[in-house]
Design a protein around this motif. Sequence first.
Motif, mmCIF file in Angstrom:
data_model
loop_
_atom_site.group_PDB
_atom_site.id
_atom_site.type_symbol
_atom_site.label_atom_id
_atom_site.label_comp_id
_atom_site.label_asym_id
_atom_site.label_seq_id
_atom_site.Cartn_x
_atom_site.Cartn_y
_atom_site.Cartn_z
ATOM 1 N N LEU A 36 24.156 27.105 -10.804
ATOM 2 C CA LEU A 36 22.754 27.495 -10.857
ATOM 3 C C LEU A 36 22.397 28.529 -9.802
ATOM 4 C CD1 LEU A 36 19.925 27.071 -12.087
ATOM 5 C CD2 LEU A 36 19.636 25.122 -10.545
ATOM 6 N N LYS A 37 22.983 28.419 -8.632
ATOM 7 C CA LYS A 37 22.637 29.343 -7.550
ATOM 8 C C LYS A 37 23.035 30.790 -7.882
ATOM 9 C CE LYS A 37 26.940 28.587 -4.966
ATOM 10 N NZ LYS A 37 27.547 28.111 -3.689
ATOM 11 N N GLU A 38 23.925 30.973 -8.873
ATOM 12 C CA GLU A 38 24.367 32.318 -9.260
ATOM 13 C C GLU A 38 23.783 32.743 -10.602
ATOM 14 O OE1 GLU A 38 28.608 32.781 -9.033
ATOM 15 O OE2 GLU A 38 28.727 31.724 -7.120
ATOM 16 N N VAL A 39 22.602 32.222 -10.927
ATOM 17 C CA VAL A 39 22.006 32.530 -12.225
ATOM 18 C C VAL A 39 21.694 34.027 -12.366
ATOM 19 C CG1 VAL A 39 19.580 32.156 -11.610
ATOM 20 C CG2 VAL A 39 20.361 31.621 -13.917
ATOM 21 N N GLY A 40 21.436 34.686 -11.262
ATOM 22 C CA GLY A 40 21.201 36.133 -11.308
ATOM 23 C C GLY A 40 22.409 36.892 -11.818
ATOM 24 N N GLU A 41 23.593 36.533 -11.314
ATOM 25 C CA GLU A 41 24.823 37.175 -11.777
ATOM 26 C C GLU A 41 25.101 36.837 -13.240
ATOM 27 O OE1 GLU A 41 26.541 39.380 -10.211
ATOM 28 O OE2 GLU A 41 25.423 39.214 -8.336
ATOM 29 N N ALA A 42 24.838 35.590 -13.616
ATOM 30 C CA ALA A 42 25.052 35.181 -15.006
ATOM 31 C C ALA A 42 24.164 35.982 -15.946
ATOM 32 C CB ALA A 42 24.765 33.688 -15.155
ATOM 33 N N THR A 43 22.904 36.149 -15.577
ATOM 34 C CA THR A 43 21.966 36.889 -16.424
ATOM 35 C C THR A 43 22.286 38.378 -16.426
ATOM 36 O OG1 THR A 43 20.284 35.241 -15.845
ATOM 37 C CG2 THR A 43 19.517 37.256 -16.901
ATOM 38 N N ARG A 44 22.742 38.873 -15.306
ATOM 39 C CA ARG A 44 23.108 40.291 -15.225
ATOM 40 C C ARG A 44 24.238 40.619 -16.192
ATOM 41 N NH1 ARG A 44 21.310 45.378 -14.244
ATOM 42 N NH2 ARG A 44 22.814 46.643 -13.080
ATOM 43 N N SER A 45 25.198 39.713 -16.345
ATOM 44 C CA SER A 45 26.309 39.974 -17.273
ATOM 45 C C SER A 45 25.811 40.098 -18.706
ATOM 46 C CB SER A 45 27.364 38.867 -17.169
ATOM 47 O OG SER A 45 26.905 37.653 -17.739
ATOM 48 N N VAL A 46 24.782 39.317 -19.047
ATOM 49 C CA VAL A 46 24.192 39.420 -20.384
ATOM 50 C C VAL A 46 23.365 40.692 -20.499
ATOM 51 C CG1 VAL A 46 22.584 38.324 -22.009
ATOM 52 C CG2 VAL A 46 24.207 36.919 -20.714
ATOM 53 N N GLN A 47 22.630 41.024 -19.458
ATOM 54 C CA GLN A 47 21.828 42.249 -19.470
ATOM 55 C C GLN A 47 22.686 43.480 -19.723
ATOM 56 O OE1 GLN A 47 20.049 43.333 -15.687
ATOM 57 N NE2 GLN A 47 18.375 44.443 -16.682
ATOM 58 N N LEU A 48 23.881 43.522 -19.119
ATOM 59 C CA LEU A 48 24.770 44.684 -19.261
ATOM 60 C C LEU A 48 25.702 44.570 -20.466
ATOM 61 C CD1 LEU A 48 25.762 45.228 -15.514
ATOM 62 C CD2 LEU A 48 23.991 46.428 -16.844
#
Length: 451
Positions: free
Chosen positions: A391-403
């Motif tokens: 959960l603490k890395e949700v930004g990185e997880a979402t970024r992979s979907v964004q790109l």
Amino acid sequence: MSLSQAVRAGAAPEELAAIEPPAEFLAAHLRIEDEKAFEGIAGDRDVRKTLHVGPVPLPELAPDEVLIAVMASSINYNTVWSATFEPMSTFGFLKAYGRQGGWATRHDRPFHVLGSDAAGVIVRVGNGVRRWRIGDHVMVNAACVEDQEASAQADGMLSENQLAWGFETNYGGLAEYTIARASQLIPKPAHLTWEEAAAVPACAGTAYRMLVSDRGARMKQGDVVLIWGASGGLGAYAVQLVKNGGGIAVGVVGSERKAEAARALGCDLVINRAEIGLGGDTGDDPAAVVEQGKRLGRLIRQGVGEDPHIAFDYVGRSTFGVSVFVVRRGGAVVTCGSSTGYQHRFDNRYLWMRLKRIIGSHVANLQEQVDCARLFGQGGIVPALTSLYPLKEVGEATRSVQLNEHIGKVGVLCLADRPGLGVTDPRRRARIGEDRLTLMRAFAPDSVRAR
């Protein structure tokens, strides 16, 4: 022992009921002060700048709701829209919902807990909940439906007040705890892990409604189905539903690695759009759309012998005109989203003169979700989970979907402290096969697998 510790330890329902829920919990959320963070920025809107993970207060439970200890969640594209405040700020959704009054006012807060998928354990039930109990293992349907509307009795998705949970409502699934209406709950398939189950409802249920339901394209045996983004979250389930239903799956992807994933899922024909010039935005160039459609049509006929009966299109602007062109006379384009843009242009002659249909579809009603989950229980469909983040890395997880760097579904562990938990029917899991159930995990990026 805290409630979170008790859930992790597999405590009995009576033990869970005896422990006070926390006053606040860890959640991935937006802050209203960041609402203008990307104003004037025409380029990259990096979701990591606005996605925060931190404590938020636990809301009071409405009579028709349950409190769920979220063991795992997953990323959907609506979290990208939320975190970039495009096409509009989701705080506008929360304000509009709050104006309904009553329990809805809890959702209008200066923070927005995101996430339209969750799998976990019920730890509290409202006094109006009849069919669910503390300790039940559930998944959450992203369709938050006003079930007292007459239209909802025919199809919950026709409710005028239907909202996308965790996108148009607060307290979504990317958190340690979430609230959901009892009318959103789906029994968790007992053979799946928490992270596998959390990758199911939003995408698999949506694909089921689009292709299989009598409210969608009504796919039948032998139908040729064109699937854009066949290795993505929606696409991976669409491929499996087509094959499970006796159809012919034609997948379009953007790289050779994604082509490998589409083949592993069972695609009869895989087309790499980059290799044949099916790229870029042709939304304002009808002539380019027709040329791409002719090129794609030839490849499909060469590969499977006939034109598609159905085009499965969630990509939107960059593909929609081609979809309308390429499906056969009397065929259907079924659409549920527009990750490349909402404004679609197409040559209407190919629609009306060839008697084609465009079908709009959105998430799935509860019966469709339960029917879809049943297919997982039979082993006909398996989770599309590839990558997994804490959960603490949700930004990185979402970024992979964004790109669009991801393949399949990107999962997030919430209260579960490690992968592989939550299986309560190991015999069924063994019968379906570990290799089959974890088929897509091989397509996680090396950086994620190595963590």
